[in-house]
Design a protein around this motif. Structure first.
Motif, PDB file in Angstrom:
ATOM      1  N   CYS A  90       0.850  -1.200   0.000  1.00  0.00           N
ATOM      2  CA  CYS A  90       0.000   0.000   0.000  1.00  0.00           C
ATOM      3  C   CYS A  90       0.880   1.243   0.000  1.00  0.00           C
ATOM      4  CB  CYS A  90      -0.896  -0.028   1.235  1.00  0.00           C
ATOM      5  SG  CYS A  90      -1.895   1.452   1.474  1.00  0.00           S
ATOM      6  N   ARG A  91       0.501   2.228  -0.824  1.00  0.00           N
ATOM      7  CA  ARG A  91       1.264   3.471  -0.928  1.00  0.00           C
ATOM      8  C   ARG A  91       0.342   4.653  -0.646  1.00  0.00           C
ATOM      9  NH1 ARG A  91       2.190   4.003  -6.224  1.00  0.00           N
ATOM     10  NH2 ARG A  91       0.734   2.331  -6.718  1.00  0.00           N
ATOM     11  N   VAL A  92       0.809   5.577   0.181  1.00  0.00           N
ATOM     12  CA  VAL A  92      -0.018   6.700   0.617  1.00  0.00           C
ATOM     13  C   VAL A  92       0.753   8.006   0.466  1.00  0.00           C
ATOM     14  CG1 VAL A  92      -1.071   7.790   2.642  1.00  0.00           C
ATOM     15  CG2 VAL A  92      -1.444   5.365   2.203  1.00  0.00           C
ATOM     16  N   GLY A  93       0.070   9.035  -0.008  1.00  0.00           N
ATOM     17  CA  GLY A  93       0.631  10.375  -0.069  1.00  0.00           C
ATOM     18  C   GLY A  93      -0.265  11.354   0.665  1.00  0.00           C
ATOM     19  N   VAL A  94       0.328  12.232   1.483  1.00  0.00           N
ATOM     20  CA  VAL A  94      -0.429  13.208   2.266  1.00  0.00           C
ATOM     21  C   VAL A  94       0.241  14.575   2.137  1.00  0.00           C
ATOM     22  CG1 VAL A  94      -1.245  13.876   4.557  1.00  0.00           C
ATOM     23  CG2 VAL A  94      -1.158  11.454   3.926  1.00  0.00           C
ATOM     24  N   VAL A  95      -0.548  15.582   1.819  1.00  0.00           N
ATOM     25  CA  VAL A  95      -0.055  16.961   1.751  1.00  0.00           C
ATOM     26  C   VAL A  95      -0.905  17.798   2.715  1.00  0.00           C
ATOM     27  CG1 VAL A  95       0.356  18.995   0.335  1.00  0.00           C
ATOM     28  CG2 VAL A  95       0.663  16.708  -0.640  1.00  0.00           C
ATOM     29  N   ILE A  96      -0.275  18.323   3.750  1.00  0.00           N
ATOM     30  CA  ILE A  96      -0.962  19.170   4.728  1.00  0.00           C
ATOM     31  C   ILE A  96      -0.623  20.623   4.435  1.00  0.00           C
ATOM     32  CG2 ILE A  96      -1.245  19.711   7.173  1.00  0.00           C
ATOM     33  CD1 ILE A  96      -0.333  16.888   7.804  1.00  0.00           C
ATOM     34  N   ILE A  97      -1.646  21.441   4.257  1.00  0.00           N
ATOM     35  CA  ILE A  97      -1.455  22.876   4.027  1.00  0.00           C
ATOM     36  C   ILE A  97      -1.932  23.618   5.273  1.00  0.00           C
ATOM     37  CG2 ILE A  97      -2.009  24.848   2.566  1.00  0.00           C
ATOM     38  CD1 ILE A  97      -2.447  22.966   0.269  1.00  0.00           C
ATOM     39  N   THR A  98      -1.013  24.288   5.945  1.00  0.00           N
ATOM     40  CA  THR A  98      -1.322  24.987   7.190  1.00  0.00           C
ATOM     41  C   THR A  98      -2.096  26.273   6.888  1.00  0.00           C
ATOM     42  OG1 THR A  98       0.665  26.363   7.221  1.00  0.00           O
ATOM     43  CG2 THR A  98       0.871  24.106   8.070  1.00  0.00           C
ATOM     44  N   SER A 100      -1.181  29.157   7.401  1.00  0.00           N
ATOM     45  CA  SER A 100      -0.233  30.129   6.860  1.00  0.00           C
ATOM     46  C   SER A 100       0.321  29.694   5.497  1.00  0.00           C
ATOM     47  CB  SER A 100       0.926  30.336   7.844  1.00  0.00           C
ATOM     48  OG  SER A 100       1.589  29.111   8.113  1.00  0.00           O
ATOM     49  N   ARG A 101      -0.302  28.660   4.883  1.00  0.00           N
ATOM     50  CA  ARG A 101       0.014  28.173   3.530  1.00  0.00           C
ATOM     51  C   ARG A 101       1.365  27.446   3.444  1.00  0.00           C
ATOM     52  NH1 ARG A 101      -3.772  29.918   0.055  1.00  0.00           N
ATOM     53  NH2 ARG A 101      -5.010  31.738   0.630  1.00  0.00           N
ATOM     54  N   GLU A 102       1.905  27.014   4.550  1.00  0.00           N
ATOM     55  CA  GLU A 102       3.079  26.149   4.523  1.00  0.00           C
ATOM     56  C   GLU A 102       2.634  24.720   4.241  1.00  0.00           C
ATOM     57  OE1 GLU A 102       6.148  28.217   7.600  1.00  0.00           O
ATOM     58  OE2 GLU A 102       4.458  27.112   8.464  1.00  0.00           O
ATOM     59  N   LYS A 103       3.528  23.918   3.669  1.00  0.00           N
ATOM     60  CA  LYS A 103       3.173  22.552   3.285  1.00  0.00           C
ATOM     61  C   LYS A 103       3.996  21.540   4.072  1.00  0.00           C
ATOM     62  CE  LYS A 103       1.562  23.410  -1.450  1.00  0.00           C
ATOM     63  NZ  LYS A 103       1.740  23.054  -2.876  1.00  0.00           N
ATOM     64  N   ILE A 104       3.308  20.489   4.522  1.00  0.00           N
ATOM     65  CA  ILE A 104       3.955  19.335   5.142  1.00  0.00           C
ATOM     66  C   ILE A 104       3.622  18.130   4.279  1.00  0.00           C
ATOM     67  CG2 ILE A 104       4.149  17.921   7.219  1.00  0.00           C
ATOM     68  CD1 ILE A 104       3.026  20.311   8.784  1.00  0.00           C
ATOM     69  N   LYS A 105       4.653  17.450   3.775  1.00  0.00           N
ATOM     70  CA  LYS A 105       4.441  16.345   2.838  1.00  0.00           C
ATOM     71  C   LYS A 105       4.857  15.030   3.477  1.00  0.00           C
ATOM     72  CE  LYS A 105       5.366  19.371  -1.125  1.00  0.00           C
ATOM     73  NZ  LYS A 105       6.177  19.562  -2.349  1.00  0.00           N
ATOM     74  N   LEU A 106       4.002  14.024   3.351  1.00  0.00           N
ATOM     75  CA  LEU A 106       4.272  12.697   3.899  1.00  0.00           C
ATOM     76  C   LEU A 106       4.130  11.648   2.796  1.00  0.00           C
ATOM     77  CD1 LEU A 106       2.061  12.907   7.122  1.00  0.00           C
ATOM     78  CD2 LEU A 106       4.464  13.485   6.924  1.00  0.00           C
ATOM     79  N   ALA A 107       5.073  10.734   2.734  1.00  0.00           N
ATOM     80  CA  ALA A 107       4.997   9.587   1.834  1.00  0.00           C
ATOM     81  C   ALA A 107       5.101   8.334   2.685  1.00  0.00           C
ATOM     82  CB  ALA A 107       6.115   9.628   0.791  1.00  0.00           C
ATOM     83  N   LEU A 108       4.109   7.471   2.598  1.00  0.00           N
ATOM     84  CA  LEU A 108       4.015   6.318   3.483  1.00  0.00           C
ATOM     85  C   LEU A 108       3.855   5.038   2.680  1.00  0.00           C
ATOM     86  CD1 LEU A 108       3.487   4.977   6.279  1.00  0.00           C
ATOM     87  CD2 LEU A 108       1.097   5.608   5.992  1.00  0.00           C
ATOM     88  N   LYS A 109       4.638   4.032   3.042  1.00  0.00           N
ATOM     89  CA  LYS A 109       4.523   2.714   2.422  1.00  0.00           C
ATOM     90  C   LYS A 109       4.149   1.704   3.502  1.00  0.00           C
ATOM     91  CE  LYS A 109       7.090  -0.865  -0.053  1.00  0.00           C
ATOM     92  NZ  LYS A 109       8.406  -1.281  -0.589  1.00  0.00           N
TER      93      LYS A 109
END
Length: 322
Positions: A90-98, A100-109
């Motif tokens: 299983c492959r997962v991608g997550v993009v969190i936009i705060t 204040s428009r900052e981005k937190i990127k997660l890649a999960l296997k």
């Protein structure tokens, strides 16, 4: 208020307070009582010197107070998620936009092989968990999966046993937020999360300022809860952060007061601050055993001596948790 908010700096440096009030004499007076005693005790651990100050512009004080007052209502965090499945798992991608428009990127296997719909649920759950970790209370999840979005909203009936488990777990996790919703978006509007999911197929455990990549051996619906340890090395630190309670042993109390500025307690979880990186989740000894067992038995197919290794990781010879 300033001493509490700037505690790490107050502990590390001498402080000069510029004031027209005779605070220095009041704080050191032998006959202080009531509320003044509490303030004197609380500020007594710092190296503070009181000096008279020159005139200060009223606008500067107003600006300072405006910055210190928290907003009445937290803004919404936007979270884009995408999941997919192939022979490698299983492959997962997550993009969190705060806000204040900052981005937190997660890649999960996740190693176990699942269906695409299950992978989409894993993506939603990973997004909610990440939002909890960063302290968000109002979130909107964006997914390009019509089935998952409609099942969570109640538009589609859920009959499959696994889908029901995912739906219940999602409901429980979402209940921790003040306000949350999920929206279906076209696949072309979810390109960033999709690219992270594709990247997850070949990732190794790594964390950078731009992307955090990691692997997990167990699906969310099959995760075992590690045994709860009533008391651990974290207990006195948490007690001091929440209740300002110190051990009776003077040496231990002094040690905790020096260490406490390195930690933060969020959503009932203790984290250690890292230098220019994410917060590091602290683990009890039982949780360390659980994590090491999952890693070594999942990757190597063998059981290693977790206790010795966990002590080396979390209780080094220098003393104190690391």
């Amino acid at each position: 208020m300033t001493a509490r908010k700037l505690r790490p700096y107050f502990l590390s440096h001498p402080i000069v307070v510029l004031t027209d009030s005779p605070l220095g004499r009041i704080m050191t007076h032998a006959e202080v009582s009531g509320r003044m005693v509490k303030w004197t005790i609380e500020l007594g651990e710092y190296d503070i010197e009181y000096q008279p100050r020159a005139a200060i512009k009223a606008q500067a004080l107003t600006d300072f107070l405006i910055e210190m007052i928290p907003p009445a209502e937290e803004e919404v965090w936007r979270i884009f998620v995408d999941g997919a499945s192939n022979l490698s798992g299983c492959r997962v991608g997550v993009v969190i936009i705060t806000p204040s428009r900052e981005k937190i990127k997660l890649a999960l296997k996740i190693d176990p092989r699942v269906t695409n719909n299950e992978a989409e649920y894993e993506a939603v759950l990973s997004g909610l968990q990440a939002a909890q970790e960063v302290g968000a209370s109002r979130v909107i999840i964006y997914s390009d999966s019509q089935l998952v979005a409609q099942q969570i909203k109640g538009g589609y009936e859920t009959k499959d046993e696994k889908m029901l488990k995912y739906l219940k777990l999602n409901t429980a996790r979402a209940a921790t937020f003040t306000d949350w919703s999920i929206e279906q978006i076209p696949q072309e509007e979810n390109g960033e999360a999709d690219n992270l999911a594709k990247m997850a197929a070949s990732i190794s455990e790594v964390s950078t300022r731009e992307i955090m990549c990691f692997t997990r051996m167990v699906l969310s619906i099959n995760e075992e809860i590690p045994p709860v340890q009533k008391s651990s090395w974290m207990t006195p630190i948490v007690e001091y952060i929440i209740h300002e309670k110190l051990p009776e042993n003077r040496v231990q109390a002094t040690k905790i007061k020096k260490q406490v500025h390195r930690f933060v307690f969020l959503n009932n979880v203790l984290y250690r601050r890292s230098y220019q990186g994410p917060l590091l989740k602290c683990l009890s000894e039982d949780e360390v055993e659980y994590v090491l067992r999952e890693i070594h038995e999942g990757c190597c197919g063998e059981h290693l001596g977790g206790t010795a290794l966990s002590r080396k990781l979390f209780w080094p010879d220098s003393g104190g948790p690391e």
